[in-house]
Design an enzyme around this catalytic site. Sequence first.
Site, PDB file in Angstrom:
ATOM      1  N   GLN A  99       0.809  -1.224   0.000  1.00 37.92           N
ATOM      2  CA  GLN A  99       0.000   0.000   0.000  1.00 37.92           C
ATOM      3  C   GLN A  99       0.840   1.271   0.000  1.00 37.92           C
ATOM      4  O   GLN A  99       0.334   2.349  -0.293  1.00 37.92           O
ATOM      5  CB  GLN A  99      -0.934   0.022   1.215  1.00 37.92           C
ATOM      6  N   CYS A 118     -10.561  -0.004   3.896  1.00 36.28           N
ATOM      7  CA  CYS A 118      -9.162  -0.121   3.501  1.00 36.28           C
ATOM      8  C   CYS A 118      -8.599   1.274   3.296  1.00 36.28           C
ATOM      9  O   CYS A 118      -9.256   2.118   2.682  1.00 36.28           O
ATOM     10  CB  CYS A 118      -9.077  -0.923   2.199  1.00 36.28           C
TER      11      CYS A 118
END
Length: 194
Positions: A69, A109
């Site tokens: 990420q 998320c």
Amino acid sequence: MPCPSLLEFCNRNRLGLTVSLLDILYYPDSQLRRNAAPVDNVDGKMVSLIDQMLETMYAAPGIGLAATQVNIHQRVVVIDVSEENDTPMTFINPEILLSEGVGEMQEGCLSIPGVYETVKRSEQIKVAAIDREGNPFELEADGLLSVCIQHEIDHLNGKLFVDYLSPLKRNRIRKRLERWIRDGADLDELPDRP
Ligand SMILES: [Zn+2]
């Protein structure tokens, strides 16, 4: 005030570390689809990456962050599901050894801001990984921690929680995020439907 979502904190503390924050990639960035490489060595560079990831996660705020990420394609995950945000956990090269049962939880998320959907996953898991000190460990988890570990390991494999949704729903989310990235629009003001 109740927590608005699974992957957000109500109250957060900073770690008190002076490290810079990392930029988080947003869906549908293609870098989020990469398969992360195993970590060979837990050296000083790895420890400072872990600390930066933790700081970035707490600041976001979130309860889990995978290196993918932040555009670093190594198998590293940080998690803190504690109420006080005082129990940081590191999983290097995590592997699920056993999984049992099926549970449903609403997930969010940090790479898909403003989106919360119910996802079905294994209820209980046993995971093996290496910690921040380079020591191997095994852990049994259920509930929120189990969901969080599974969600973050998915990231290392280029998988996102929207992949568990219908193509129609996923497409709608993608368009919404693309508009947000392109126009800098306020996520809360964007309609659910394009
Ligand atoms: Zn995520």
